[in-house]
Design a protein around this motif. Structure first.
Motif, PDB file in Angstrom:
ATOM      1  N   ARG A 166       1.152   7.860  -3.286  1.00 32.47           N
ATOM      2  CA  ARG A 166       0.955   7.249  -4.681  1.00 32.47           C
ATOM      3  C   ARG A 166       1.492   7.738  -5.737  1.00 32.47           C
ATOM      4  O   ARG A 166       1.861   9.102  -5.699  1.00 32.47           O
ATOM      5  CB  ARG A 166      -0.715   7.486  -4.964  1.00 32.47           C
ATOM      6  N   CYS A 167       1.639   7.270  -6.951  1.00 29.58           N
ATOM      7  CA  CYS A 167       2.150   7.668  -8.114  1.00 29.58           C
ATOM      8  C   CYS A 167       1.344   8.592  -8.582  1.00 29.58           C
ATOM      9  O   CYS A 167      -0.050   8.462  -8.779  1.00 29.58           O
ATOM     10  CB  CYS A 167       2.271   6.431  -8.996  1.00 29.58           C
ATOM     11  N   MET A 168       1.531   9.692  -8.983  1.00 27.47           N
ATOM     12  CA  MET A 168       0.847  10.921  -9.512  1.00 27.47           C
ATOM     13  C   MET A 168       0.154  10.478 -10.978  1.00 27.47           C
ATOM     14  O   MET A 168      -1.092  11.076 -11.010  1.00 27.47           O
ATOM     15  CB  MET A 168       1.562  12.286  -9.551  1.00 27.47           C
ATOM     16  N   LEU A 169       0.584   9.638 -11.527  1.00 27.23           N
ATOM     17  CA  LEU A 169       0.183   9.282 -12.684  1.00 27.23           C
ATOM     18  C   LEU A 169      -0.929   8.119 -12.848  1.00 27.23           C
ATOM     19  O   LEU A 169      -1.882   8.133 -13.612  1.00 27.23           O
ATOM     20  CB  LEU A 169       1.267   9.152 -13.836  1.00 27.23           C
ATOM     21  N   THR A 170      -0.278   7.087 -12.031  1.00 26.81           N
ATOM     22  CA  THR A 170      -1.336   5.879 -12.013  1.00 26.81           C
ATOM     23  C   THR A 170      -2.091   5.637 -10.766  1.00 26.81           C
ATOM     24  O   THR A 170      -3.089   4.820 -11.035  1.00 26.81           O
ATOM     25  CB  THR A 170      -0.399   4.344 -12.164  1.00 26.81           C
ATOM     26  N   GLY A 171      -1.971   6.439  -9.770  1.00 25.99           N
ATOM     27  CA  GLY A 171      -2.613   6.255  -8.535  1.00 25.99           C
ATOM     28  C   GLY A 171      -2.278   5.064  -7.644  1.00 25.99           C
ATOM     29  O   GLY A 171      -2.719   4.779  -6.633  1.00 25.99           O
ATOM     30  N   GLN A 172      -1.342   4.182  -8.238  1.00 29.05           N
ATOM     31  CA  GLN A 172      -0.631   2.956  -7.473  1.00 29.05           C
ATOM     32  C   GLN A 172       0.266   3.470  -6.191  1.00 29.05           C
ATOM     33  O   GLN A 172       0.811   4.572  -6.375  1.00 29.05           O
ATOM     34  CB  GLN A 172       0.221   2.248  -8.471  1.00 29.05           C
ATOM     35  N   TYR A 173      -0.120   2.698  -5.123  1.00 26.98           N
ATOM     36  CA  TYR A 173       0.634   2.998  -3.950  1.00 26.98           C
ATOM     37  C   TYR A 173       2.073   2.461  -3.726  1.00 26.98           C
ATOM     38  O   TYR A 173       2.373   1.430  -4.362  1.00 26.98           O
ATOM     39  CB  TYR A 173      -0.218   2.303  -2.633  1.00 26.98           C
ATOM     40  N   ASP A 174       2.868   3.078  -3.052  1.00 24.64           N
ATOM     41  CA  ASP A 174       4.177   2.877  -2.937  1.00 24.64           C
ATOM     42  C   ASP A 174       4.255   1.675  -1.984  1.00 24.64           C
ATOM     43  O   ASP A 174       4.057   1.838  -0.767  1.00 24.64           O
ATOM     44  CB  ASP A 174       4.900   4.221  -2.463  1.00 24.64           C
ATOM     45  N   VAL A 175       5.167   0.820  -2.304  1.00 23.96           N
ATOM     46  CA  VAL A 175       5.162  -0.360  -1.739  1.00 23.96           C
ATOM     47  C   VAL A 175       6.010  -0.149  -0.390  1.00 23.96           C
ATOM     48  O   VAL A 175       5.466  -0.645   0.787  1.00 23.96           O
ATOM     49  CB  VAL A 175       6.035  -1.622  -2.417  1.00 23.96           C
ATOM     50  N   ASP A 176       6.942   0.656  -0.385  1.00 23.47           N
ATOM     51  CA  ASP A 176       7.605   0.871   1.073  1.00 23.47           C
ATOM     52  C   ASP A 176       6.517   1.479   1.914  1.00 23.47           C
ATOM     53  O   ASP A 176       6.695   1.295   3.219  1.00 23.47           O
ATOM     54  CB  ASP A 176       8.889   1.827   0.815  1.00 23.47           C
ATOM     55  N   SER A 177       5.818   2.493   1.377  1.00 24.89           N
ATOM     56  CA  SER A 177       4.996   3.276   2.355  1.00 24.89           C
ATOM     57  C   SER A 177       4.061   2.268   3.048  1.00 24.89           C
ATOM     58  O   SER A 177       3.518   2.371   4.008  1.00 24.89           O
ATOM     59  CB  SER A 177       4.366   4.498   1.673  1.00 24.89           C
ATOM     60  N   VAL A 178       3.487   1.443   2.013  1.00 27.21           N
ATOM     61  CA  VAL A 178       2.363   0.580   2.472  1.00 27.21           C
ATOM     62  C   VAL A 178       2.981  -0.448   3.602  1.00 27.21           C
ATOM     63  O   VAL A 178       2.352  -0.577   4.628  1.00 27.21           O
ATOM     64  CB  VAL A 178       1.660  -0.042   1.290  1.00 27.21           C
ATOM     65  N   TYR A 179       4.198  -0.730   3.451  1.00 25.82           N
ATOM     66  CA  TYR A 179       5.026  -1.770   4.501  1.00 25.82           C
ATOM     67  C   TYR A 179       4.950  -1.026   5.852  1.00 25.82           C
ATOM     68  O   TYR A 179       4.758  -1.598   6.819  1.00 25.82           O
ATOM     69  CB  TYR A 179       6.233  -2.046   3.908  1.00 25.82           C
ATOM     70  N   LEU A 180       5.534   0.152   5.738  1.00 23.93           N
ATOM     71  CA  LEU A 180       5.744   1.159   7.032  1.00 23.93           C
ATOM     72  C   LEU A 180       4.251   1.463   7.462  1.00 23.93           C
ATOM     73  O   LEU A 180       4.384   1.617   8.839  1.00 23.93           O
ATOM     74  CB  LEU A 180       6.299   2.273   6.565  1.00 23.93           C
ATOM     75  N   HIS A 181       3.244   1.529   6.895  1.00 25.24           N
ATOM     76  CA  HIS A 181       2.088   2.130   7.450  1.00 25.24           C
ATOM     77  C   HIS A 181       1.040   1.118   7.101  1.00 25.24           C
ATOM     78  O   HIS A 181       0.255   1.285   6.087  1.00 25.24           O
ATOM     79  CB  HIS A 181       1.741   3.576   6.885  1.00 25.24           C
ATOM     80  N   PRO A 182       0.415   0.250   7.969  1.00 22.31           N
ATOM     81  CA  PRO A 182      -0.517  -0.729   7.651  1.00 22.31           C
ATOM     82  C   PRO A 182      -1.741   0.132   7.436  1.00 22.31           C
ATOM     83  O   PRO A 182      -2.815  -0.541   6.712  1.00 22.31           O
ATOM     84  CB  PRO A 182      -0.625  -1.432   8.960  1.00 22.31           C
TER      85      PRO A 182
END
Length: 377
Positions: A166-182
């Protein structure tokens, strides 16, 4: 760009007040140069960088950095003035003092720009979509890699794992990581959409070579030594710029603003306040929360303990405090605006770097102006 405060208004101790009239005198001299001044107003920028740095270090002397940077800076200014109890009154000596102060201030400007102000885009992270290993497998592999030096190639994946993808400032998840790891999808659904993250460095990546690498190393050493962190300086300059304590996972647009010194992080009771000189800096993007807390992902902490390995370090409060001080001074003194103007002008120059950038031209011009504050642009 703001004028230096008057002697009555400046917020420094008696040592700072002792040298403040010299800074004000040098500022007045730079302002009266008029049309003979350089296009980029180097003498004035140099004096204001110096003055605002003095005030900033005193005002923030109760934070992580303490009094050491302030005392060291006062010592350097006093040495430049060559005074011992009273100010020499001749016009020639006053002009010589102004020149020495300008040169000292410009050297600080050049150093902080070289190690904090990025001119190019970040190096994209490398994503492998050919296979989708589980989070546990990736975590175990990265934990084993943590025993070896972090490199430019693996810095981002190490930071991502530490920060829970996640972004350390917003808490949003990284799109590539979510794609790679369901496994991450259900967690990501609760945040404000998926985003592209990048690996932000508190002190910039030393991705240059030759003369520019030497300039970067010298600048990093100069800044960290003034701030009382010589051992950290040796670590960073010695090839460890990609260590965890110098890394933050950050949304790509925020990374750009961070590298342009448009905002910084100030520590407040084990959390960080997101601060900007311009309230409109986040106008076109989802702003981060006004206060953020850093932590190592709990699952990684547990996995590290199971393998008797220390979890990766969080971003260094000291390095963030140094960067915050330099960012504030760059904005208050006009140095940040000046660098933006130089870069805009360099975009129009017929002499371009081989990679299409202008970092080498900026570095050359900074070096030139520090040697002679009155150099013509």
């Amino acid at each position: 760009m703001s004028r230096l405060p008057s002697l009555a208004d400046v917020q420094v101790d008696h040592n700072g007040r002792r040298i403040w009239p010299n800074l004000l005198s040098a500022e007045r001299a730079a302002l009266t140069m008029g049309p003979t001044n350089t296009k980029y107003n180097d003498p004035l920028i140099g004096i204001r960088v110096l003055g605002f740095l003095v005030q900033d270090l005193w005002q923030h002397s109760q934070n992580t950095l303490g009094l050491i940077p302030y005392v060291e800076l006062i010592k350097q200014i006093t040495s430049s003035l060559s005074i011992s109890g009273q100010i020499v009154g001749s016009e020639e000596e006053a002009e010589a003092q102004h020149m020495r102060l300008q040169t000292l201030g410009l050297s600080f400007r050049n150093n902080l720009i070289r190690v904090f102000r990025s001119n190019g885009g970040p190096i994209p992270k490398q994503s492998d979509h050919s296979s989708r290993p589980s989070l546990d497998i990736v975590r175990d592999r990265i934990i084993s890699e943590m025993k070896t030096p972090t490199t430019a190639g693996n810095a981002h994946k190490h930071a991502l794992l530490r920060d829970g993808y996640r972004c350390m400032l917003t808490g949003q998840y990284d799109v590539d990581s979510v794609y790679l790891h369901p496994e991450l999808r259900s967690r990501a659904a609760a945040t404000h959409g998926l985003i592209i993250t990048q690996c932000a460095h508190i002190f910039l990546e030393n991705a240059q070579d030759g003369e520019q690498e030497t300039s970067y190393a010298a600048s990093a050493m100069a800044i960290l030594e003034v701030f009382g962190h010589s051992s950290t300086a040796e670590s960073l300059v010695g090839g460890s710029v990609h260590k965890h304590f110098n890394l933050l996972t950050m949304r790509s647009d925020l990374h750009t603003l961070f590298d342009h010194l448009d905002f910084w992080l100030e520590e407040v009771e084990n959390t960080y306040t997101v601060v900007s000189f311009n309230n409109k800096v986040f106008e076109m993007a989802l702003p981060p929360p006004p206060r953020v807390t850093f932590r190592v992902d709990p699952e990684l902490v547990a996995a590290c303990r199971a393998k008797t390995t220390n979890p990766p370090a969080l971003p260094s409060p000291s390095l963030l405090a140094i960067r915050a001080a330099c960012s504030r001074v760059a904005q208050m003194s006009g140095a940040a605006e000046q660098i933006d103007q130089i870069l805009r002008d360099l975009e129009d120059t017929p002499v371009l770097a081989e990679d299409g950038g202008s970092a080498h031209l900026l570095s050359a011009r900074l070096s030139q102006s520090s040697c002679n504050p009155h150099v013509k642009a």
